[in-house]
Design an enzyme around this catalytic site. Structure first.
Site, PDB file in Angstrom:
ATOM      1  N   ILE A 287      13.440  42.243  79.940  1.00 40.64           N
ATOM      2  CA  ILE A 287      12.192  42.113  80.720  1.00 40.64           C
ATOM      3  C   ILE A 287      11.876  43.373  81.525  1.00 40.64           C
ATOM      4  O   ILE A 287      10.712  43.641  81.817  1.00 40.64           O
ATOM      5  CB  ILE A 287      12.272  40.870  81.640  1.00 40.64           C
ATOM      6  CG1 ILE A 287      10.878  40.517  82.170  1.00 40.64           C
ATOM      7  CG2 ILE A 287      13.275  41.090  82.795  1.00 40.64           C
ATOM      8  CD1 ILE A 287      10.748  39.123  82.701  1.00 40.64           C
TER       9      ILE A 287
ATOM     10  N   GLY B  24      12.138  46.346  80.534  1.00 36.40           N
ATOM     11  CA  GLY B  24      11.735  47.447  79.656  1.00 36.40           C
ATOM     12  C   GLY B  24      10.224  47.551  79.546  1.00 36.40           C
ATOM     13  O   GLY B  24       9.480  46.754  80.131  1.00 36.40           O
TER      14      GLY B  24
ATOM     15  N   ARG C 171      20.765  42.679  83.177  1.00 39.50           N
ATOM     16  CA  ARG C 171      22.205  42.901  83.277  1.00 39.50           C
ATOM     17  C   ARG C 171      22.529  43.502  84.636  1.00 39.50           C
ATOM     18  O   ARG C 171      21.741  44.275  85.177  1.00 39.50           O
ATOM     19  CB  ARG C 171      22.683  43.844  82.177  1.00 39.50           C
ATOM     20  CG  ARG C 171      22.807  43.141  80.853  1.00 39.50           C
ATOM     21  CD  ARG C 171      23.546  43.993  79.857  1.00 39.50           C
ATOM     22  NE  ARG C 171      22.770  45.138  79.445  1.00 39.50           N
ATOM     23  CZ  ARG C 171      23.229  46.086  78.639  1.00 39.50           C
ATOM     24  NH1 ARG C 171      24.466  46.035  78.202  1.00 39.50           N
ATOM     25  NH2 ARG C 171      22.461  47.087  78.289  1.00 39.50           N
TER      26      ARG C 171
ATOM     27  N   ASP D  47      23.729  38.316  80.052  1.00 41.22           N
ATOM     28  CA  ASP D  47      24.067  39.459  79.203  1.00 41.22           C
ATOM     29  C   ASP D  47      24.175  38.972  77.765  1.00 41.22           C
ATOM     30  O   ASP D  47      24.821  37.948  77.514  1.00 41.22           O
ATOM     31  CB  ASP D  47      25.420  40.009  79.687  1.00 41.22           C
ATOM     32  CG  ASP D  47      25.725  41.370  79.116  1.00 41.22           C
ATOM     33  OD1 ASP D  47      25.485  41.573  77.906  1.00 41.22           O
ATOM     34  OD2 ASP D  47      26.214  42.223  79.868  1.00 41.22           O
ATOM     35  N   LEU D  48      23.552  39.708  76.849  1.00 38.71           N
ATOM     36  CA  LEU D  48      23.630  39.309  75.432  1.00 38.71           C
ATOM     37  C   LEU D  48      25.055  39.419  74.888  1.00 38.71           C
ATOM     38  O   LEU D  48      25.350  38.927  73.807  1.00 38.71           O
ATOM     39  CB  LEU D  48      22.691  40.163  74.583  1.00 38.71           C
ATOM     40  CG  LEU D  48      21.203  39.823  74.653  1.00 38.71           C
ATOM     41  CD1 LEU D  48      20.405  40.740  73.743  1.00 38.71           C
ATOM     42  CD2 LEU D  48      20.933  38.367  74.282  1.00 38.71           C
TER      43      LEU D  48
ATOM     44  N   SER E  12      12.205  45.826  63.970  1.00 39.45           N
ATOM     45  CA  SER E  12      11.717  47.204  64.114  1.00 39.45           C
ATOM     46  C   SER E  12      11.394  47.851  62.774  1.00 39.45           C
ATOM     47  O   SER E  12      12.078  47.619  61.774  1.00 39.45           O
ATOM     48  CB  SER E  12      12.825  48.011  64.798  1.00 39.45           C
ATOM     49  OG  SER E  12      12.617  49.383  64.607  1.00 39.45           O
TER      50      SER E  12
ATOM     51  N   GLU F  57      12.115  50.675  62.094  1.00 38.41           N
ATOM     52  CA  GLU F  57      13.295  51.491  61.764  1.00 38.41           C
ATOM     53  C   GLU F  57      14.101  50.832  60.631  1.00 38.41           C
ATOM     54  O   GLU F  57      14.837  51.506  59.923  1.00 38.41           O
ATOM     55  CB  GLU F  57      14.133  51.653  63.033  1.00 38.41           C
ATOM     56  CG  GLU F  57      15.264  52.657  62.965  1.00 38.41           C
ATOM     57  CD  GLU F  57      14.849  54.112  62.847  1.00 38.41           C
ATOM     58  OE1 GLU F  57      13.689  54.455  63.165  1.00 38.41           O
ATOM     59  OE2 GLU F  57      15.681  54.916  62.401  1.00 38.41           O
TER      60      GLU F  57
ATOM     61  N   TYR G   8      21.432  51.835  64.510  1.00 35.73           N
ATOM     62  CA  TYR G   8      20.360  51.033  65.116  1.00 35.73           C
ATOM     63  C   TYR G   8      19.601  50.261  64.040  1.00 35.73           C
ATOM     64  O   TYR G   8      19.373  49.053  64.159  1.00 35.73           O
ATOM     65  CB  TYR G   8      19.395  51.947  65.894  1.00 35.73           C
ATOM     66  CG  TYR G   8      18.174  51.226  66.398  1.00 35.73           C
ATOM     67  CD1 TYR G   8      18.179  50.576  67.618  1.00 35.73           C
ATOM     68  CD2 TYR G   8      17.003  51.176  65.635  1.00 35.73           C
ATOM     69  CE1 TYR G   8      17.057  49.890  68.075  1.00 35.73           C
ATOM     70  CE2 TYR G   8      15.879  50.495  66.080  1.00 35.73           C
ATOM     71  CZ  TYR G   8      15.914  49.855  67.296  1.00 35.73           C
ATOM     72  OH  TYR G   8      14.808  49.181  67.738  1.00 35.73           O
TER      73      TYR G   8
ATOM     74  N   LYS H 265       9.013  62.076  76.322  1.00 31.87           N
ATOM     75  CA  LYS H 265       9.718  63.333  76.611  1.00 31.87           C
ATOM     76  C   LYS H 265       8.714  64.488  76.608  1.00 31.87           C
ATOM     77  O   LYS H 265       8.773  65.390  77.437  1.00 31.87           O
ATOM     78  CB  LYS H 265      10.819  63.550  75.564  1.00 31.87           C
ATOM     79  CG  LYS H 265      11.670  64.773  75.807  1.00 31.87           C
ATOM     80  CD  LYS H 265      12.849  64.806  74.843  1.00 31.87           C
ATOM     81  CE  LYS H 265      13.548  66.151  74.884  1.00 31.87           C
ATOM     82  NZ  LYS H 265      14.649  66.232  73.910  1.00 31.87           N
TER      83      LYS H 265
ATOM     84  N   ARG I 136       5.342  59.225  62.440  1.00 35.50           N
ATOM     85  CA  ARG I 136       5.437  57.898  63.049  1.00 35.50           C
ATOM     86  C   ARG I 136       4.045  57.284  63.197  1.00 35.50           C
ATOM     87  O   ARG I 136       3.057  57.975  63.413  1.00 35.50           O
ATOM     88  CB  ARG I 136       6.088  57.978  64.440  1.00 35.50           C
ATOM     89  CG  ARG I 136       7.573  58.323  64.422  1.00 35.50           C
ATOM     90  CD  ARG I 136       8.397  57.196  63.827  1.00 35.50           C
ATOM     91  NE  ARG I 136       9.832  57.487  63.796  1.00 35.50           N
ATOM     92  CZ  ARG I 136      10.456  58.115  62.793  1.00 35.50           C
ATOM     93  NH1 ARG I 136       9.790  58.529  61.739  1.00 35.50           N
ATOM     94  NH2 ARG I 136      11.760  58.311  62.834  1.00 35.50           N
TER      95      ARG I 136
HETATM   96  O1  G4F Z   1      10.758  58.588  69.885  1.00 28.75           O
HETATM   97  P1  G4F Z   1      11.894  58.410  68.980  1.00 28.75           P
HETATM   98  O2  G4F Z   1      13.259  58.498  69.561  1.00 28.75           O
HETATM   99  O3  G4F Z   1      11.650  57.013  68.251  1.00 28.75           O
HETATM  100  P2  G4F Z   1      12.282  56.380  66.914  1.00 28.75           P
HETATM  101  O4  G4F Z   1      13.566  57.006  66.540  1.00 28.75           O
HETATM  102  O5  G4F Z   1      11.217  56.401  65.868  1.00 28.75           O
HETATM  103  O6  G4F Z   1      12.580  54.889  67.380  1.00 28.75           O
HETATM  104  C1  G4F Z   1      11.634  54.158  68.160  1.00 28.75           C
HETATM  105  O7  G4F Z   1      10.800  53.410  67.309  1.00 28.75           O
HETATM  106  C2  G4F Z   1      11.480  52.358  66.574  1.00 28.75           C
HETATM  107  C3  G4F Z   1      10.425  51.662  65.719  1.00 28.75           C
HETATM  108  O8  G4F Z   1      10.360  52.327  64.474  1.00 28.75           O
HETATM  109  C4  G4F Z   1      12.151  51.401  67.541  1.00 28.75           C
HETATM  110  F1  G4F Z   1      12.741  50.414  66.864  1.00 28.75           F
HETATM  111  C5  G4F Z   1      13.146  52.176  68.379  1.00 28.75           C
HETATM  112  O9  G4F Z   1      13.765  51.318  69.331  1.00 28.75           O
HETATM  113  C6  G4F Z   1      12.395  53.270  69.130  1.00 28.75           C
HETATM  114  O10 G4F Z   1      11.486  52.663  70.009  1.00 28.75           O
HETATM  115  O11 G4F Z   1      11.823  59.476  67.783  1.00 28.75           O
HETATM  116  C7  G4F Z   1      10.673  59.606  66.992  1.00 28.75           C
HETATM  117  C8  G4F Z   1      10.863  60.802  66.062  1.00 28.75           C
HETATM  118  C9  G4F Z   1      12.194  60.786  65.325  1.00 28.75           C
HETATM  119  O12 G4F Z   1      11.977  61.178  64.004  1.00 28.75           O
HETATM  120  C10 G4F Z   1      13.034  61.840  66.036  1.00 28.75           C
HETATM  121  O13 G4F Z   1      13.988  62.478  65.207  1.00 28.75           O
HETATM  122  O14 G4F Z   1      10.877  61.979  66.869  1.00 28.75           O
HETATM  123  C11 G4F Z   1      11.933  62.810  66.443  1.00 28.75           C
HETATM  124  N1  G4F Z   1      12.320  63.682  67.551  1.00 28.75           N
HETATM  125  C12 G4F Z   1      12.175  65.047  67.546  1.00 28.75           C
HETATM  126  N2  G4F Z   1      12.655  65.550  68.691  1.00 28.75           N
HETATM  127  C13 G4F Z   1      12.878  63.319  68.717  1.00 28.75           C
HETATM  128  C14 G4F Z   1      13.101  64.497  69.444  1.00 28.75           C
HETATM  129  N3  G4F Z   1      13.188  62.105  69.218  1.00 28.75           N
HETATM  130  C15 G4F Z   1      13.741  62.058  70.472  1.00 28.75           C
HETATM  131  N4  G4F Z   1      14.033  60.847  71.000  1.00 28.75           N
HETATM  132  N5  G4F Z   1      13.984  63.209  71.201  1.00 28.75           N
HETATM  133  C16 G4F Z   1      13.689  64.443  70.724  1.00 28.75           C
HETATM  134  O15 G4F Z   1      13.922  65.457  71.391  1.00 28.75           O
END
Ligand code: G4F
Length: 346
Positions: A11, A13, A35, A67-68, A134, A136, A157, A200, A225
């Site tokens: 909740i 998040g 938690r 906690d899960l 997801s 993913e 994941y 970020k 994405r």
């Molecule tokens: O923002 P990301 O970390 O999201 P990611 O890996 O797609 O996962 C998110 O979406 C999923 C749904 O498909 C959820 F299930 C999951 O919990 C989460 O919310 O990364 C997005 C993309 C990736 O390809 C990663 O390799 O951005 C690329 N990336 C490039 N530089 C980066 C970075 N990701 C992160 N976190 N940090 C970087 O510096």
């Protein structure tokens, strides 16, 4: 107005906070599981906690410790709350970090939902269960992806989410429970966790402007994405649990962009060229990548009558404005500040 009670894991998040707001507006009583932590991370729901006095016997928003990973804590809270609907949003949600903490990710994300489903089954109450699945899970399966696309997960994941997806489906098939999956593609907002790439970037831009950092270090810029807005996606989550029969749904915008395009869009809102401020570093590359996600949400459109409202450019702007506002800057003030910046320097 509804007089139902919902129990939400995760909740505190991004999605938990937007879903709480939605359910409260519909008249639900909302209980959330958190938690224990020495520094509680309730920032996203503090406004709701302030608005609801938990000493009031009719209080409609309250958090409980559970906690899960702790089945007795789940049993306690479920017995006490007797929810009409359970939304299981809690997870170790960072794909990159799951390569480092694989075992705990699998335990929390896969066995956790099992513990919750099993608790609900043993109680025998007609509770409706939502599992946060997801995109993913599609991993290396080429786009576009829909409910019939094979799962080919590329990370601990992704594997954990596939297990939870099938455990949810299994409880539906084997025990007749109302257990449904929302297969959500990436969804973001100003409340997004700070180590996901979109946040970020927008937070990084704000910090570059104020001189706190000079460069932003990222990983794979070619990943594609399908980015939507979390506020839109919680509406779909709720609709999934209001259907006459439990089912699984892809929730997505149908638009895919590279990380590079997200950089272009956000930096250009301030008249800046992203290449001047971004460097690629190996440490942010993943051992295996999901190259391209693009959701086909036609089933959700047809059955749930759900459409995303916020599109890519609006999402970029909303997130950037949120991070600028946190530094006391409007977009206009930030543009003026940006024009004084020299590439890669303060
Ligand atoms: O923002 P990301 O970390 O999201 P990611 O890996 O797609 O996962 C998110 O979406 C999923 C749904 O498909 C959820 F299930 C999951 O919990 C989460 O919310 O990364 C997005 C993309 C990736 O390809 C990663 O390799 O951005 C690329 N990336 C490039 N530089 C980066 C970075 N990701 C992160 N976190 N940090 C970087 O510096």
């Amino acid at each position: 107005m509804s007089c139902k009670t919902a129990l939400i894991t995760g909740i505190a998040g991004q999605d938990g906070s937007y879903l709480s707001e939605l359910l409260l507006a519909k008249g639900y009583t909302v209980r959330g599981i958190v938690r224990r932590a020495s520094y509680p991370h309730t920032e996203r729901v503090d406004h709701l906690l302030r608005a609801h006095d938990e000493r009031d016997p009719d209080c409609r928003f309250k958090l409980d410790y559970a906690d899960l990973g702790d089945v007795s804590s789940l049993r306690n809270v479920v017995e006490q709350v007797r929810p009409d609907e359970v939304y299981n949003l809690a997870s170790q949600s960072h794909v990159g970090i799951s390569f480092i903490t694989g075992e705990s990710t699998l335990d929390f994300n896969a066995i956790g939902p099992f513990r919750l489903l099993d608790t609900l089954r043993r109680m025998g109450a007609p509770t409706r269960y939502y599992q946060a699945s997801s995109s993913e899970m599609f991993g290396a399966s080429p786009p576009p992806q829909n409910e019939t696309t094979p799962f080919l997960p590329q990370s601990p994941y992704g594997v954990s989410k596939v297990a939870a997806f099938y455990l949810t489906r299994m409880h539906r098939v084997a025990y007749g429970m109302f257990a449904a999956n929302g297969i959500l593609f990436n969804h973001e907002s100003p409340r997004r966790g700070i180590n996901f790439v979109t946040r970020k970037i927008t937070r990084g831009i704000a910090s570059i402007l104020t001189g706190e950092i000079r460069k932003l270090y990222l990983g794979n810029l070619d990943a594609k994405r399908d980015w939507g807005f979390s506020g839109d996606y919680v509406e779909a989550i709720w609709r999934i649990l209001q259907q006459p029969e439990p089912d699984d749904f892809v929730i997505a915008t149908g638009d895919t962009r590279t990380v590079r395009e997200f950089l272009e869009e956000t930096f250009s809102l301030l008249g800046l060229v992203w290449e001047d401020f971004v460097e690629v570093e190996d440490r942010y590359m993943r051992p295996a990548e999901v190259p391209a996600l693009l959701g086909d949400a036609s089933k959700a459109r047809r059955v749930l009558a759900w459409e995303p409202k916020v599109r890519f450019k609006e999402l970029c702007r909303m997130m950037l404005e949120g991070d600028l506002a946190a530094k006391g800057l409007t977009l206009e003030a930030a543009r003026a500040l940006g024009s004084t910046l020299r590439p890669g320097k303060k």
